[in-house]
Write a protein that holds these residues in place. Structure first.
Motif, PDB file in Angstrom:
ATOM      1  N   PRO A   1       0.947  -1.089   0.081  1.00 29.59           N
ATOM      2  CA  PRO A   1      -0.560   0.146   0.512  1.00 29.59           C
ATOM      3  C   PRO A   1       0.787   1.429  -0.079  1.00 29.59           C
ATOM      4  CG  PRO A   1      -1.140  -1.451   1.689  1.00 29.59           C
ATOM      5  CD  PRO A   1       0.759  -1.667   1.027  1.00 29.59           C
ATOM      6  N   GLU A   2       1.625   1.317   0.579  1.00 31.38           N
ATOM      7  CA  GLU A   2       2.874   2.532   1.100  1.00 31.38           C
ATOM      8  C   GLU A   2       3.784   2.494  -0.447  1.00 31.38           C
ATOM      9  OE1 GLU A   2       2.450   0.635   4.469  1.00 31.38           O
ATOM     10  OE2 GLU A   2       3.413  -0.202   2.753  1.00 31.38           O
ATOM     11  N   GLN A   3       3.627   1.516  -1.299  1.00 23.13           N
ATOM     12  CA  GLN A   3       4.386   1.882  -2.929  1.00 23.13           C
ATOM     13  C   GLN A   3       3.652   2.070  -3.760  1.00 23.13           C
ATOM     14  OE1 GLN A   3       5.759  -2.364  -3.147  1.00 23.13           O
ATOM     15  NE2 GLN A   3       7.839  -1.213  -3.052  1.00 23.13           N
ATOM     16  N   LEU A   4       2.778   1.966  -3.897  1.00 27.34           N
ATOM     17  CA  LEU A   4       0.800   2.358  -4.498  1.00 27.34           C
ATOM     18  C   LEU A   4       0.900   4.549  -4.031  1.00 27.34           C
ATOM     19  CD1 LEU A   4      -1.407   2.675  -6.890  1.00 27.34           C
ATOM     20  CD2 LEU A   4      -2.932   1.592  -4.331  1.00 27.34           C
ATOM     21  N   ARG A   5       0.356   4.520  -2.487  1.00 24.80           N
ATOM     22  CA  ARG A   5       0.878   5.384  -2.200  1.00 24.80           C
ATOM     23  C   ARG A   5       1.684   6.761  -3.186  1.00 24.80           C
ATOM     24  NH1 ARG A   5      -2.072   8.719   1.130  1.00 24.80           N
ATOM     25  NH2 ARG A   5      -3.766   7.269   1.925  1.00 24.80           N
ATOM     26  N   ALA A   6       2.860   5.821  -2.950  1.00 25.32           N
ATOM     27  CA  ALA A   6       4.432   6.814  -3.448  1.00 25.32           C
ATOM     28  C   ALA A   6       3.792   7.139  -4.806  1.00 25.32           C
ATOM     29  CB  ALA A   6       5.467   6.186  -3.153  1.00 25.32           C
ATOM     30  N   LEU A   7       3.608   6.052  -5.397  1.00 27.89           N
ATOM     31  CA  LEU A   7       3.462   5.980  -7.234  1.00 27.89           C
ATOM     32  C   LEU A   7       2.064   7.440  -7.498  1.00 27.89           C
ATOM     33  CD1 LEU A   7       3.331   5.066 -10.049  1.00 27.89           C
ATOM     34  CD2 LEU A   7       1.864   3.080  -9.378  1.00 27.89           C
ATOM     35  N   LEU A   8       0.725   6.830  -7.106  1.00 28.75           N
ATOM     36  CA  LEU A   8       0.101   8.493  -7.263  1.00 28.75           C
ATOM     37  C   LEU A   8       0.562   9.608  -6.447  1.00 28.75           C
ATOM     38  CD1 LEU A   8      -3.162   9.199  -6.831  1.00 28.75           C
ATOM     39  CD2 LEU A   8      -3.488   8.600  -5.257  1.00 28.75           C
ATOM     40  N   LEU A   9       0.824   9.492  -5.614  1.00 31.77           N
ATOM     41  CA  LEU A   9       1.788  11.447  -5.103  1.00 31.77           C
ATOM     42  C   LEU A   9       2.688  11.587  -6.530  1.00 31.77           C
ATOM     43  CD1 LEU A   9       2.833  10.606  -1.299  1.00 31.77           C
ATOM     44  CD2 LEU A   9       1.224  12.426  -2.347  1.00 31.77           C
ATOM     45  N   LYS A  10       3.345  10.833  -6.976  1.00 36.58           N
ATOM     46  CA  LYS A  10       5.051  11.497  -7.670  1.00 36.58           C
ATOM     47  C   LYS A  10       3.862  11.496  -9.262  1.00 36.58           C
ATOM     48  CE  LYS A  10       6.457   7.847 -10.351  1.00 36.58           C
ATOM     49  NZ  LYS A  10       7.201   7.171 -11.171  1.00 36.58           N
ATOM     50  N   ASP A  11       2.567  10.738  -9.351  1.00 40.38           N
ATOM     51  CA  ASP A  11       2.246  10.918 -10.696  1.00 40.38           C
ATOM     52  C   ASP A  11       1.244  12.186 -11.014  1.00 40.38           C
ATOM     53  OD1 ASP A  11       3.990   8.816 -12.026  1.00 40.38           O
ATOM     54  OD2 ASP A  11       1.606   8.057 -13.177  1.00 40.38           O
ATOM     55  N   THR A  12       0.571  12.218  -9.710  1.00 36.74           N
ATOM     56  CA  THR A  12      -0.189  13.770  -8.934  1.00 36.74           C
ATOM     57  C   THR A  12       1.099  14.833  -9.355  1.00 36.74           C
ATOM     58  OG1 THR A  12      -1.755  12.843  -8.032  1.00 36.74           O
ATOM     59  CG2 THR A  12      -1.625  14.874  -8.460  1.00 36.74           C
ATOM     60  N   ALA A  13       2.203  14.953  -8.920  1.00 33.95           N
ATOM     61  CA  ALA A  13       2.634  15.944  -9.660  1.00 33.95           C
ATOM     62  C   ALA A  13       3.499  16.135 -10.848  1.00 33.95           C
ATOM     63  CB  ALA A  13       3.834  16.204  -8.634  1.00 33.95           C
ATOM     64  N   ARG A  14       3.706  14.640 -11.327  1.00 30.26           N
ATOM     65  CA  ARG A  14       4.399  14.977 -12.308  1.00 30.26           C
ATOM     66  C   ARG A  14       3.605  15.109 -13.887  1.00 30.26           C
ATOM     67  NH1 ARG A  14       5.148  10.269 -16.834  1.00 30.26           N
ATOM     68  NH2 ARG A  14       3.689   9.302 -15.916  1.00 30.26           N
ATOM     69  N   TRP A  15       2.124  14.943 -13.030  1.00 34.69           N
ATOM     70  CA  TRP A  15       0.990  15.519 -14.709  1.00 34.69           C
ATOM     71  C   TRP A  15       0.073  16.514 -14.727  1.00 34.69           C
ATOM     72  CZ3 TRP A  15       0.927  13.180 -18.840  1.00 34.69           C
ATOM     73  CH2 TRP A  15       1.072  11.614 -19.135  1.00 34.69           C
ATOM     74  N   ALA A  16       0.145  17.240 -13.216  1.00 37.24           N
ATOM     75  CA  ALA A  16       0.194  18.449 -13.282  1.00 37.24           C
ATOM     76  C   ALA A  16       0.519  19.648 -13.977  1.00 37.24           C
ATOM     77  CB  ALA A  16       0.084  19.690 -11.937  1.00 37.24           C
ATOM     78  N   PRO A  17       2.061  19.902 -14.655  1.00 37.39           N
ATOM     79  CA  PRO A  17       2.036  21.012 -15.000  1.00 37.39           C
ATOM     80  C   PRO A  17       2.120  20.725 -16.695  1.00 37.39           C
ATOM     81  CG  PRO A  17       3.979  19.849 -14.398  1.00 37.39           C
ATOM     82  CD  PRO A  17       2.992  19.254 -13.979  1.00 37.39           C
ATOM     83  N   ILE A  18       1.624  18.953 -16.951  1.00 32.66           N
ATOM     84  CA  ILE A  18       1.564  18.907 -18.520  1.00 32.66           C
ATOM     85  C   ILE A  18      -0.180  19.086 -18.506  1.00 32.66           C
ATOM     86  CG2 ILE A  18       1.808  17.089 -20.208  1.00 32.66           C
ATOM     87  CD1 ILE A  18       3.385  15.722 -18.126  1.00 32.66           C
ATOM     88  N   VAL A  19      -1.148  18.676 -18.089  1.00 29.74           N
ATOM     89  CA  VAL A  19      -2.193  19.102 -17.894  1.00 29.74           C
ATOM     90  C   VAL A  19      -2.861  20.413 -17.787  1.00 29.74           C
ATOM     91  CG1 VAL A  19      -4.756  19.035 -16.559  1.00 29.74           C
ATOM     92  CG2 VAL A  19      -3.047  16.883 -16.428  1.00 29.74           C
ATOM     93  N   LYS A  20      -2.231  20.960 -17.161  1.00 28.74           N
ATOM     94  CA  LYS A  20      -1.666  22.829 -17.223  1.00 28.74           C
ATOM     95  C   LYS A  20      -1.325  23.249 -17.949  1.00 28.74           C
ATOM     96  CE  LYS A  20      -1.356  23.786 -12.038  1.00 28.74           C
ATOM     97  NZ  LYS A  20      -0.909  23.925 -10.973  1.00 28.74           N
ATOM     98  N   ALA A  21      -0.083  22.851 -19.049  1.00 30.83           N
ATOM     99  CA  ALA A  21       0.610  23.263 -20.685  1.00 30.83           C
ATOM    100  C   ALA A  21      -0.809  22.819 -21.425  1.00 30.83           C
ATOM    101  CB  ALA A  21       1.413  22.404 -20.753  1.00 30.83           C
ATOM    102  N   SER A  22      -1.428  21.923 -21.109  1.00 34.38           N
ATOM    103  CA  SER A  22      -2.236  21.529 -22.451  1.00 34.38           C
ATOM    104  C   SER A  22      -3.298  22.045 -22.470  1.00 34.38           C
ATOM    105  CB  SER A  22      -2.597  20.010 -22.028  1.00 34.38           C
ATOM    106  OG  SER A  22      -3.645  20.300 -21.016  1.00 34.38           O
ATOM    107  N   GLY A  23      -3.780  23.140 -20.708  1.00 36.01           N
ATOM    108  CA  GLY A  23      -4.750  23.845 -21.665  1.00 36.01           C
ATOM    109  C   GLY A  23      -6.295  23.839 -21.590  1.00 36.01           C
ATOM    110  N   ALA A  24      -5.902  22.000 -20.819  1.00 38.03           N
ATOM    111  CA  ALA A  24      -7.568  21.060 -21.114  1.00 38.03           C
ATOM    112  C   ALA A  24      -8.029  21.387 -19.556  1.00 38.03           C
ATOM    113  CB  ALA A  24      -7.178  19.749 -20.913  1.00 38.03           C
ATOM    114  N   LYS A  25      -9.328  21.371 -19.694  1.00 36.09           N
ATOM    115  CA  LYS A  25     -10.172  21.084 -17.954  1.00 36.09           C
ATOM    116  C   LYS A  25     -11.801  21.215 -17.968  1.00 36.09           C
ATOM    117  CE  LYS A  25      -9.664  23.987 -14.169  1.00 36.09           C
ATOM    118  NZ  LYS A  25      -8.291  22.922 -12.909  1.00 36.09           N
ATOM    119  N   VAL A  26     -12.045  20.583 -17.440  1.00 36.54           N
ATOM    120  CA  VAL A  26     -13.120  20.059 -17.226  1.00 36.54           C
ATOM    121  C   VAL A  26     -14.453  20.802 -16.091  1.00 36.54           C
ATOM    122  CG1 VAL A  26     -14.837  18.225 -17.056  1.00 36.54           C
ATOM    123  CG2 VAL A  26     -12.798  18.012 -18.604  1.00 36.54           C
ATOM    124  N   ASP A  27     -15.295  21.437 -15.639  1.00 38.46           N
ATOM    125  CA  ASP A  27     -15.941  21.977 -15.025  1.00 38.46           C
ATOM    126  C   ASP A  27     -16.729  20.916 -14.542  1.00 38.46           C
ATOM    127  OD1 ASP A  27     -15.567  24.571 -15.635  1.00 38.46           O
ATOM    128  OD2 ASP A  27     -17.060  24.739 -17.283  1.00 38.46           O
TER     129      ASP A  27
END
Length: 322
Positions: free
Chosen positions: A296-322
């Motif tokens: 479980p600890e390794q999965l939490r680390a994966l979720l944390l890492k990918d949340t931080a990794r994807w955030a700038p890419i999503v923002k740069a894409s301009g994609a947004k859902v209300d």
């Protein structure tokens, strides 16, 4: 009651709860377990969900029932699990969308990091970069060169705004410094049909959906999105042209936050056992999936890492859902 007496009372209460939780885990599962898949039936999620349900039943003598709750890029089913009783009888087949959606959506009714308890990472499923076979493109480098020479003239399809294959192409665009036009569809099947029909020229999709069309010469598979080349797939990795590129989709098992630790540990142990089974490994290989497993600890680390990794890419894409 003074402070010392209060602390002793709390300690006694905790001591009574620990054996109770252990007994609960020993008796688990005492009734059918519901596995919520937050996507429509079929596809890669369905393959993994059915496999896990079968192995869970074989190993524990209990039963696991898969229930599809599609919608809002997995948010509807995920929210349902996050708000379910934390007793181990309602689980989530979570995916990489849990790391993408917090940035993609203006607001969410649950927090993946706070409202879900990680159990075990299940599989990683790399996508494959494919192009219309009529294009003079036979490698990632040739795609980049063509896109630079024809800015904005290549259309790429995705399963929808914020989907993993949308974000993978946005990552490629950013890393390669090229312009491609996004055309979102309602699913990977519709996007593939558009590629075959010539409405789009490029896309990322699982190898299992592309192989037959590659073999027939209608499309051309260029590279895989895993960190390294995949066994059984005669393709280079995108990272060989763009160092650091990696965009595999992962599936993982989650429970509602607050689920007793002994139940989480039992679920994790049973899941790791299922993933190591020869029948499981053969099925996953057939569908181009790589088993993950872990704690479980390794999965939490994966979720944390990918949340931080994807955030700038999503923002740069301009994609947004209300």
């Amino acid at each position: 009651m003074n402070l010392k007496s209060l602390l002793l009372a709390c300690a006694s209460a905790v001591a009574l709860l620990v054996p109770a939780a252990s007994v609960l885990a020993q008796d688990y599962p005492a009734k059918p377990v519901k596995l919520v898949s937050p996507y429509a039936p079929g596809g890669s999620t369905g393959v993994v969900a059915r496999l896990l349900a079968k192995k869970f039943g074989d190993q524990t003598g209990g039963s696991m029932i898969v229930e599809n709750k599609p919608g809002a890029a997995s948010n509807i089913g995920s929210d349902m699990v996050a708000k379910s009783p934390p007793d181990g009888y309602t689980l989530l087949m979570g995916t990489s969308s849990l790391a993408i959606n917090p940035t993609l959506y203006k607001s969410m009714s649950f927090d993946p990091l706070k409202d879900l308890a990680p159990v075990t990472a299940l599989i990683s499923s790399p996508n494959v970069l494919a192009v219309d076979a009529s294009l003079p493109i036979r490698s990632v480098k040739e795609l980049i060169d063509y896109a630079r020479a024809n800015p904005g003239k290549l259309n790429y399809g995705s399963s929808g705004n914020g989907a993993t294959n949308h974000m993978a192409m946005e990552m490629l665009k950013t890393m390669a410094g090229v312009q491609l036009t996004h055309v979102p569809f309602k699913g990977g099947g519709e996007a593939l049909a558009a590629l075959l029909g010539g409405q789009i020229q490029v896309m990322f999709n699982p190898a299992s959906t592309l192989q037959q069309h590659h073999n027939s010469g209608r499309i051309r598979m260029l590279a895989v999105t895993s960190e390294k080349r995949m066994e059984g797939l005669a393709l280079p990795a995108v990272s060989e042209t763009l160092p650091g590129f990696e965009s595999s989709v992962w599936f993982a098992l989650f429970a509602p936050a607050g689920t007793p630790a002994p139940i989480i540990q039992k679920l994790s142990a049973e899941t790791n056992k299922a993933l190591a089974d020869k029948e499981s490994l053969a099925l996953l290989k057939e569908h181009g999936m790589l088993p993950l497993g872990g704690t479980p600890e390794q999965l939490r680390a994966l979720l944390l890492k990918d949340t931080a990794r994807w955030a700038p890419i999503v923002k740069a894409s301009g994609a947004k859902v209300d």
